[in-house]
Write an enzyme that holds these catalytic residues in place. Structure first.
Site, PDB file in Angstrom:
ATOM      1  N   HIS A  84       0.924  -1.048  -0.078  1.00 22.75           N
ATOM      2  CA  HIS A  84       0.004  -0.160   0.084  1.00 22.75           C
ATOM      3  C   HIS A  84       1.026   1.364  -0.035  1.00 22.75           C
ATOM      4  O   HIS A  84       2.005   1.364   0.470  1.00 22.75           O
ATOM      5  CB  HIS A  84      -0.841   0.187   1.021  1.00 22.75           C
ATOM      6  CG  HIS A  84      -0.341  -0.182   2.555  1.00 22.75           C
ATOM      7  ND1 HIS A  84      -0.078  -1.393   3.035  1.00 22.75           N
ATOM      8  CD2 HIS A  84       0.097   0.565   3.564  1.00 22.75           C
ATOM      9  CE1 HIS A  84       0.638  -1.512   4.090  1.00 22.75           C
ATOM     10  NE2 HIS A  84       0.688  -0.132   4.360  1.00 22.75           N
ATOM     11  N   HIS A  91       0.711   5.170   1.410  1.00 24.41           N
ATOM     12  CA  HIS A  91       0.074   6.142   1.953  1.00 24.41           C
ATOM     13  C   HIS A  91       0.022   7.248   1.198  1.00 24.41           C
ATOM     14  O   HIS A  91       1.111   7.787   0.907  1.00 24.41           O
ATOM     15  CB  HIS A  91       0.916   6.416   3.564  1.00 24.41           C
ATOM     16  CG  HIS A  91       1.041   5.109   4.418  1.00 24.41           C
ATOM     17  ND1 HIS A  91      -0.231   5.232   5.438  1.00 24.41           N
ATOM     18  CD2 HIS A  91       1.398   4.008   4.379  1.00 24.41           C
ATOM     19  CE1 HIS A  91      -0.122   4.132   6.227  1.00 24.41           C
ATOM     20  NE2 HIS A  91       0.928   3.388   5.508  1.00 24.41           N
TER      21      HIS A  91
HETATM   22  P1  5GP Z   1       1.541   0.255   7.608  1.00 23.78           P
HETATM   23  O1  5GP Z   1       1.659   0.400   8.967  1.00 23.78           O
HETATM   24  O2  5GP Z   1       1.486  -1.253   7.108  1.00 23.78           O
HETATM   25  O3  5GP Z   1       2.304   1.236   6.690  1.00 23.78           O
HETATM   26  O4  5GP Z   1       0.011   1.033   7.222  1.00 23.78           O
HETATM   27  C1  5GP Z   1      -1.076   0.187   7.442  1.00 23.78           C
HETATM   28  C2  5GP Z   1      -2.257   1.174   7.464  1.00 23.78           C
HETATM   29  O5  5GP Z   1      -3.592   0.542   7.207  1.00 23.78           O
HETATM   30  C3  5GP Z   1      -2.241   1.900   8.768  1.00 23.78           C
HETATM   31  O6  5GP Z   1      -2.134   3.379   8.684  1.00 23.78           O
HETATM   32  C4  5GP Z   1      -3.768   1.470   9.506  1.00 23.78           C
HETATM   33  O7  5GP Z   1      -4.256   2.609  10.128  1.00 23.78           O
HETATM   34  C5  5GP Z   1      -4.426   1.077   8.346  1.00 23.78           C
HETATM   35  N1  5GP Z   1      -5.574   0.120   8.481  1.00 23.78           N
HETATM   36  C6  5GP Z   1      -5.343  -1.174   9.062  1.00 23.78           C
HETATM   37  N2  5GP Z   1      -6.347  -1.800   9.115  1.00 23.78           N
HETATM   38  C7  5GP Z   1      -7.276  -1.198   8.347  1.00 23.78           C
HETATM   39  C8  5GP Z   1      -8.689  -1.484   7.998  1.00 23.78           C
HETATM   40  O8  5GP Z   1      -9.278  -2.228   8.447  1.00 23.78           O
HETATM   41  N3  5GP Z   1      -9.218  -0.228   7.309  1.00 23.78           N
HETATM   42  C9  5GP Z   1      -8.734   0.702   6.819  1.00 23.78           C
HETATM   43  N4  5GP Z   1      -9.373   1.608   6.217  1.00 23.78           N
HETATM   44  N5  5GP Z   1      -7.461   1.068   7.284  1.00 23.78           N
HETATM   45  C10 5GP Z   1      -6.588   0.160   7.985  1.00 23.78           C
END
Ligand code: 5GP
Ligand code: ZN
Length: 142
Positions: free
Chosen positions: A102, A104
């Site tokens: 993903h 951001h």
């Molecule tokens: P990472 O920490 O992997 O870079 O980012 C994962 C992101 O996914 C986090 O910012 C978290 O808030 C978001 N996230 C995790 N679970 C969910 C979900 O069920 N729905 C949505 N919309 N965002 C999620």
């Protein structure tokens, strides 16, 4: 299309977990982050399940990048941030918590204290040599 039944983002793609959807095309989906750092913080994913940048197909990365640029413009226009980062994490050491690639789209505010910035330090000659040596190691793999 690769999918992982245990992956939260694959469930969002499948529609079995809800999201605030912003945009989708055949290959990508953009939706609001559930724990936004700032208003407008959202995510862009390939619909197919790729855990990280090491495993993503180049076309899927390109499709996600295309969607992220489009979404970033809309975020900029809508929430009028002072700036905006595109951030993408791979592995726990990089802060990745969801193992579905993903991007951001992260609007920023001046002096917001979000801990992803660092102060560039002027390098000495040893520093430059170290950069060059690491560059050579990376380049040899490209
Ligand atoms: P990472 O920490 O992997 O870079 O980012 C994962 C992101 O996914 C986090 O910012 C978290 O808030 C978001 N996230 C995790 N679970 C969910 C979900 O069920 N729905 C949505 N919309 N965002 C999620
Ligand atoms: Zn997934």
């Amino acid at each position: 299309m690769f999918t992982d039944p245990d992956c939260i983002f694959c469930k969002i793609v499948a529609g079995t977990v809800p999201c605030f959807k912003l945009f989708e095309d055949g290959d990508t989906l953009a939706f609001m982050d559930i724990n936004p750092v700032h208003d407008g913080h959202c995510l862009v994913i390939p619909k197919a399940h790729y855990p990280n940048v090491f495993e993503i197909a180049p076309e899927a990365f390109a499709a996600a990048a295309r969607t992220a640029a489009r979404v970033a413009k809309a975020v900029k226009e809508s929430v009028k941030p002072d700036g905006l980062n595109l951030i993408q994490a791979n592995g726990v050491g990089a802060g990745q918590s969801v193992e579905h690639f993903h991007l951001h789209v992260l609007p920023r505010r001046l002096n917001d204290g979000v801990a992803i910035n660092w102060d560039p330090k002027p390098g000495d000659h040893a520093h430059i040599a170290e950069i060059a040596e690491i560059a050579a190691r990376i380049r040899a793999l490209l």
